[in-house]
Write a protein that holds these residues in place. Sequence first.
Motif, mmCIF file in Angstrom:
data_model
loop_
_atom_site.group_PDB
_atom_site.id
_atom_site.type_symbol
_atom_site.label_atom_id
_atom_site.label_comp_id
_atom_site.label_asym_id
_atom_site.label_seq_id
_atom_site.Cartn_x
_atom_site.Cartn_y
_atom_site.Cartn_z
ATOM 1 N N TYR A 252 -34.824 -38.633 71.485
ATOM 2 C CA TYR A 252 -33.790 -38.027 71.032
ATOM 3 C C TYR A 252 -32.562 -39.225 71.344
ATOM 4 C CZ TYR A 252 -35.850 -33.809 72.492
ATOM 5 O OH TYR A 252 -35.981 -32.299 72.312
ATOM 6 N N ASP A 349 -20.129 -25.366 77.028
ATOM 7 C CA ASP A 349 -19.899 -25.879 76.366
ATOM 8 C C ASP A 349 -19.102 -26.288 75.353
ATOM 9 O OD1 ASP A 349 -21.833 -27.476 77.899
ATOM 10 O OD2 ASP A 349 -23.645 -27.032 76.616
ATOM 11 N N SER A 367 -30.498 -26.919 69.454
ATOM 12 C CA SER A 367 -30.703 -27.286 70.172
ATOM 13 C C SER A 367 -32.506 -26.946 70.393
ATOM 14 C CB SER A 367 -30.154 -25.964 71.884
ATOM 15 O OG SER A 367 -31.363 -25.026 72.060
ATOM 16 N N GLU A 373 -36.955 -26.804 68.092
ATOM 17 C CA GLU A 373 -35.693 -26.721 67.251
ATOM 18 C C GLU A 373 -35.202 -25.045 67.477
ATOM 19 O OE1 GLU A 373 -34.899 -28.010 63.395
ATOM 20 O OE2 GLU A 373 -34.971 -29.725 64.082
ATOM 21 N N ILE A 376 -28.641 -22.011 67.254
ATOM 22 C CA ILE A 376 -27.412 -21.255 67.975
ATOM 23 C C ILE A 376 -26.668 -21.155 67.007
ATOM 24 C CG2 ILE A 376 -25.756 -22.192 69.328
ATOM 25 C CD1 ILE A 376 -27.679 -24.382 70.823
ATOM 26 N N VAL A 390 -23.758 -21.817 77.215
ATOM 27 C CA VAL A 390 -24.979 -21.816 77.428
ATOM 28 C C VAL A 390 -26.220 -21.503 78.301
ATOM 29 C CG1 VAL A 390 -24.175 -24.344 77.212
ATOM 30 C CG2 VAL A 390 -24.244 -23.291 79.348
ATOM 31 N N PHE A 393 -29.133 -20.312 76.321
ATOM 32 C CA PHE A 393 -30.440 -20.974 76.145
ATOM 33 C C PHE A 393 -31.091 -21.736 76.688
ATOM 34 C CE2 PHE A 393 -26.689 -19.387 72.919
ATOM 35 C CZ PHE A 393 -27.494 -19.198 71.830
ATOM 36 N N ALA A 394 -30.173 -22.352 77.863
ATOM 37 C CA ALA A 394 -30.412 -23.714 78.757
ATOM 38 C C ALA A 394 -32.358 -22.577 79.325
ATOM 39 C CB ALA A 394 -29.947 -23.644 79.562
ATOM 40 N N MET A 399 -28.292 -29.617 78.267
ATOM 41 C CA MET A 399 -28.794 -29.003 76.614
ATOM 42 C C MET A 399 -28.578 -30.062 75.588
ATOM 43 S SD MET A 399 -29.056 -25.982 76.513
ATOM 44 C CE MET A 399 -28.081 -25.138 75.241
ATOM 45 N N TYR A 401 -28.146 -31.184 71.681
ATOM 46 C CA TYR A 401 -27.919 -30.563 70.697
ATOM 47 C C TYR A 401 -28.165 -31.469 69.556
ATOM 48 C CZ TYR A 401 -25.051 -27.810 73.558
ATOM 49 O OH TYR A 401 -24.920 -26.145 74.247
ATOM 50 N N THR A 413 -27.368 -37.072 68.226
ATOM 51 C CA THR A 413 -27.758 -35.938 69.400
ATOM 52 C C THR A 413 -27.142 -36.191 70.463
ATOM 53 O OG1 THR A 413 -29.988 -37.531 70.169
ATOM 54 C CG2 THR A 413 -30.222 -36.139 68.836
ATOM 55 N N THR A 415 -26.362 -34.914 74.851
ATOM 56 C CA THR A 415 -26.818 -33.776 75.676
ATOM 57 C C THR A 415 -25.427 -33.744 76.922
ATOM 58 O OG1 THR A 415 -28.855 -35.287 75.482
ATOM 59 C CG2 THR A 415 -28.490 -34.636 78.152
#
Length: 521
Positions: A252, A349, A367, A373, A376, A390, A393-394, A399, A401, A413, A415
């Motif tokens: 990342y 977000d 995410s 991966e 979303i 979020v 998904f968290a 997070m 992306y 990416t 964060t």
Amino acid sequence: MYRSCFTLLCIFLFSHFTTNAQLTQRIVLKEVSVDTVFPQQIKLTWEYLGIDTIITIYRCKSNCNEDGAPWPTTDTAMVRMDQNNLIWHDTLANINDNNYYAVGWGQSSRSAPQNNMVLKAKYSDDCENAVSLSWTAWVKYVNNDTDFNWAYPHDNERDTIDYYIFYREKGDGDFILIDSIKEVYTTIIYPPDIIPREIKFADDKLYEFVIQAISRSDGNSVFSNIDSSSIKNEYIPVQTSISCVNVVDDQYLDQYLEIKVEIDNFPNPFDKLYLFRSFDIQPFTLIDSIDYDATTNLYYFKDEDANPKSRLYHYGVLPYTECYSNDTSNFVTNIWLWGDRVAGEKYRDYIAFYRKGIYNEVYKLVSLVYGNERVIIDTVFTDTYYYIDVLGFAEGSTMVYRIISETGCVSNTITIHHEPILRFPTAFNPGDLSFENTTFHPLFQFLPDENNYLFVIYNRWGQELFRTDQLPNCDNYKECRWDGTFQGKECPQGIYAFQLSYTFNDGAGRYSKSGSFMLVR
């Protein structure tokens, strides 16, 4: 007396006849030409006035301005001639080499020399769809039967020549006149002058060429050898397109931009492929180049100076040959992704991304959780901000992306950090049928940092019953959640205390909490 006079008269007449015969005896070399009927032979023709019937032929290849030895007789030197047979073929000469010839009865009565023309045709070096022709000038002298001076050959008057250039497709019909050079007069005798000419064509075919030279003084003409060449077509465009500008990263961490280029009409060759870059309103600048590779139509540039988290970078490529530059490719940018938490909201977000040069392509907002991966949003590109709740998904306090296009192009990416959401149950029952209620542990929506986490259980007298530094989502729940036992024995029903401390957002935040709960039996 009369007899003496008659004798003197006879002597006078004989002497006069002999003198006139010597004065009128001459030989003139008319042409040295490649025979159009026998194109591998050099043909000599001449005219002469004299009483000799055997002609000597001389050939020279180098140092022909020197009299004597450099002019040896040919292998078939003695040719018996008469008034009706004034042609001779040299079957041993190489028509692609320059040869000089002279004819006569001896060193003192040789004709002026002539050479055969040698034509060479090849690709033009100036990339103009042309054949470059060059040939040796035809050496011919004016009044060469009476005025040629072998002792001082440079002092002799050279003839003026007209040159005509003929061509045809190889093996296809008669030759066609395509160009001419009129009134060429040269002064250098040895070696002959080289006459250049460039002939342009529109198509890539194999052509044959021949040169005809015609004397201005007497109209005699000669032909060169026939030579062939095809056209080197330099006007085929090289079509290129940038298909992706990818962010290449490691764990990342954005490292560099990779520009993927495709040659659409491979394998049309080029010398180099140049990469240009611009950003904001800056002009394009050359930053890299790659040599042509005949084994592939894919080229990859690496731009390590770019910061893909900060802006859009515009890229274009240009294929180049020694003759000309082709049109540039399309101009494509990287996929630039940015975002942050929605102002005033802890767990929502906003995400936005931007790209130029490729449109109507489907993009996925994903995410990244432990390198995997999770899609979303899957949508066609727009400039719209996306608002992400979020909480669904968290799995940690951050997070991560990334944008991925349908053709595999990858963005940078980002964060976004979030504070953990912490809840504690007020009681638990180890014998409950509900699995979630059989252990006691903190409930997180966003997990804190793995380091600096500590969870401790005490009884009412302050005795420590359980301690762990592992987050409650560990694989073995007995190591990170309290099951209501101490040293293998069940603890009695009653009130117990806990103490919790942790950090989050990579140590940027710190939290601690203590409280009590009920163990139910």
